[in-house]
Design a protein around this motif. Sequence first.
Motif, PDB file in Angstrom:
ATOM      1  N   ASN A   1       0.759  -1.160  -0.053  1.00 52.54           N
ATOM      2  CA  ASN A   1      -0.029  -0.055  -0.156  1.00 52.54           C
ATOM      3  C   ASN A   1       0.794   1.241   0.021  1.00 52.54           C
ATOM      4  OD1 ASN A   1       0.630  -0.847   2.841  1.00 52.54           O
ATOM      5  ND2 ASN A   1      -0.209   1.139   3.140  1.00 52.54           N
TER       6      ASN A   1
ATOM      7  N   VAL B   1      -2.410   4.999   3.344  1.00 55.44           N
ATOM      8  CA  VAL B   1      -3.599   4.717   2.906  1.00 55.44           C
ATOM      9  C   VAL B   1      -3.968   3.225   2.668  1.00 55.44           C
ATOM     10  CG1 VAL B   1      -4.967   4.927   0.282  1.00 55.44           C
ATOM     11  CG2 VAL B   1      -3.498   6.710   1.034  1.00 55.44           C
TER      12      VAL B   1
ATOM     13  N   ASP C   1      -4.610   0.685   0.406  1.00 56.76           N
ATOM     14  CA  ASP C   1      -4.728   0.484  -1.092  1.00 56.76           C
ATOM     15  C   ASP C   1      -3.870  -0.746  -1.462  1.00 56.76           C
ATOM     16  OD1 ASP C   1      -2.244   1.733  -0.869  1.00 56.76           O
ATOM     17  OD2 ASP C   1      -3.017   3.228  -2.624  1.00 56.76           O
TER      18      ASP C   1
ATOM     19  N   SER D   1      -3.030  -4.544  -2.202  1.00 55.21           N
ATOM     20  CA  SER D   1      -3.832  -5.545  -2.813  1.00 55.21           C
ATOM     21  C   SER D   1      -3.218  -6.938  -3.116  1.00 55.21           C
ATOM     22  CB  SER D   1      -4.337  -5.051  -4.130  1.00 55.21           C
ATOM     23  OG  SER D   1      -3.413  -4.727  -4.972  1.00 55.21           O
TER      24      SER D   1
ATOM     25  N   GLY E   1      -8.444  -6.210  -2.177  1.00 60.04           N
ATOM     26  CA  GLY E   1      -7.782  -5.073  -1.616  1.00 60.04           C
ATOM     27  C   GLY E   1      -8.270  -4.503  -0.762  1.00 60.04           C
ATOM     28  N   GLY E   2      -7.747  -3.077  -0.362  1.00 53.98           N
ATOM     29  CA  GLY E   2      -8.206  -2.419   0.723  1.00 53.98           C
ATOM     30  C   GLY E   2      -7.308  -2.614   1.887  1.00 53.98           C
TER      31      GLY E   2
ATOM     32  N   ARG F   1      -3.720  -2.476   4.413  1.00 58.71           N
ATOM     33  CA  ARG F   1      -2.562  -1.713   4.949  1.00 58.71           C
ATOM     34  C   ARG F   1      -1.446  -2.611   5.251  1.00 58.71           C
ATOM     35  NH1 ARG F   1      -1.029   0.544  10.170  1.00 58.71           N
ATOM     36  NH2 ARG F   1      -2.628  -0.400  11.097  1.00 58.71           N
TER      37      ARG F   1
ATOM     38  N   ASP G   1      -6.787  -4.415  -8.049  1.00 55.55           N
ATOM     39  CA  ASP G   1      -6.948  -2.977  -8.119  1.00 55.55           C
ATOM     40  C   ASP G   1      -7.206  -2.604  -6.571  1.00 55.55           C
ATOM     41  OD1 ASP G   1      -7.915  -0.481  -8.231  1.00 55.55           O
ATOM     42  OD2 ASP G   1      -9.489  -0.914  -9.677  1.00 55.55           O
ATOM     43  N   PRO G   2      -6.193  -1.711  -6.116  1.00 60.46           N
ATOM     44  CA  PRO G   2      -6.246  -1.396  -4.886  1.00 60.46           C
ATOM     45  C   PRO G   2      -7.254  -0.577  -4.455  1.00 60.46           C
ATOM     46  CG  PRO G   2      -4.561   0.027  -6.030  1.00 60.46           C
ATOM     47  CD  PRO G   2      -4.881  -1.265  -7.008  1.00 60.46           C
ATOM     48  N   ASP G   3      -8.107   0.019  -5.317  1.00 60.11           N
ATOM     49  CA  ASP G   3      -9.139   0.867  -5.242  1.00 60.11           C
ATOM     50  C   ASP G   3     -10.575   0.005  -4.902  1.00 60.11           C
ATOM     51  OD1 ASP G   3      -7.592   3.327  -5.351  1.00 60.11           O
ATOM     52  OD2 ASP G   3      -8.031   3.082  -7.438  1.00 60.11           O
TER      53      ASP G   3
ATOM     54  N   GLY H   1     -11.171  -2.625  -2.789  1.00 63.73           N
ATOM     55  CA  GLY H   1     -11.080  -3.166  -1.500  1.00 63.73           C
ATOM     56  C   GLY H   1     -11.420  -4.616  -1.648  1.00 63.73           C
TER      57      GLY H   1
END
Length: 433
Positions: free
Chosen positions: A253, A257, A259, A261, A275-276, A278, A334-336, A338
């Motif tokens: 991440n 943040v 983010d 994954s 994802g999502g 830390r 995709d880190p966005d 989650g």
Amino acid sequence: MAMRRRWLGAQVVLVATALGAPDAAASQCDEPGAAWLMCEDFEQGGLGWESWYAQSPWVECDGCPNGVNNPDRIALDDGEAHDGAYSLLTPGTSPQYLGGTLRYATCAGDTQQSGCELEGHDRLHFRTWVRLAADHDYVHHFIGIGGSRPDAYWDANGNAGCRPNGERWAGTRVDLNSDHELFFYTYHPDMNCDAGGYCSGAYAQQICDGCADRDMPCTDGLECCWGNHFNPEPPVVVPTETWTCLEMMMTINTPGVADGSMAFWVDDVLAHETGGLRFRDVPELQLNRAMLEHYIDVGDTDHPNRAWFDDVVVSTERIGCSASFDPGGSTGGDPDTGGDSEGSGDDGPGGGDSSDGGDGPGGGDGPSGDGDPSGEGGSADAGDPTAALDPDNPGGGDAGCGCRSDGRGAPGLVGISAFVFALRRRRRRILAP
């Protein structure tokens, strides 16, 4: 990155040609991708273990006391290969059916050895072809990606049982359980941990004391932290008696943040991503390890569990299973997004899409475990002082793996000297800074 190659001299090629030696099948290692950091096809196996290992990219080996492999734990095999003539075999025929491990590190400069200064990455992909024997039923830990700060090589080792502090190390692995179902087994600062029950008294205190010695004190009271599980739904199963392509990815991440994954693919099909997450709080903590592992702990199984590995690649981008694979810019995870799956585990409450999949006390995952890029117990050779605390619960946390694919290697060279036999094979490639 520049590539270091071990080219054959023209005279060796002429000798092999004169003797009528057939060419080995073309290897992906002969034309590596631009983002590849390492490619190993084990085709230098004819050199013998010690000579092969000395020129290989691997920096640590469990099952190789004093640099000599224990062939009951780990060996080069010319009887089964995904491609070419050689693969890596973990026979599991040693006492207590122990397996073996090879670890790779992204060492800075030209020196590949344990303890090196590291070159870090924000994302790593790790691919291997794997074949499980018909009677294979369990492995404690399988393949993994992890890392530490560049100047703190050993900080990635011996952290199991501890909640990561976001500064020392990061890691995940793809494991498989006795049904050969794949899942992520992951440590991160926000993970679920056990408290009370078995995790109390002297046992829990020893866990927390060991973690405190590694700058990861139990700030919320006594707790025992074992890797959280992230499971595909429906389960993804690895077949036996066939070669399967398995690729995993970890993206660490952005500090501050959540983010991070993870994803893994089976025969180029995305099987699971989440994802999502830390993993770190400081930019110095980066990814710099990959582990090819068939780790069997004492008490995990009652018979040998053979597994073969071949055509291994570490890269900063998608690798794919074939030379013609086109990643098309896809990296997965995709880190966005989650988490996109619901976790399940044996211990503790769920938490988003993970749960404490705890291997349990004494399962070889204590805080003093040996040399493991994601902080696991490592080789049983090193011993685990926490394991003796609960002899009635040897561990055996759920693990998982799922893959598929056939492909037998081309025949080996026949009727020529061992010297030409070894040198005429495909060359393993190391990509170095």
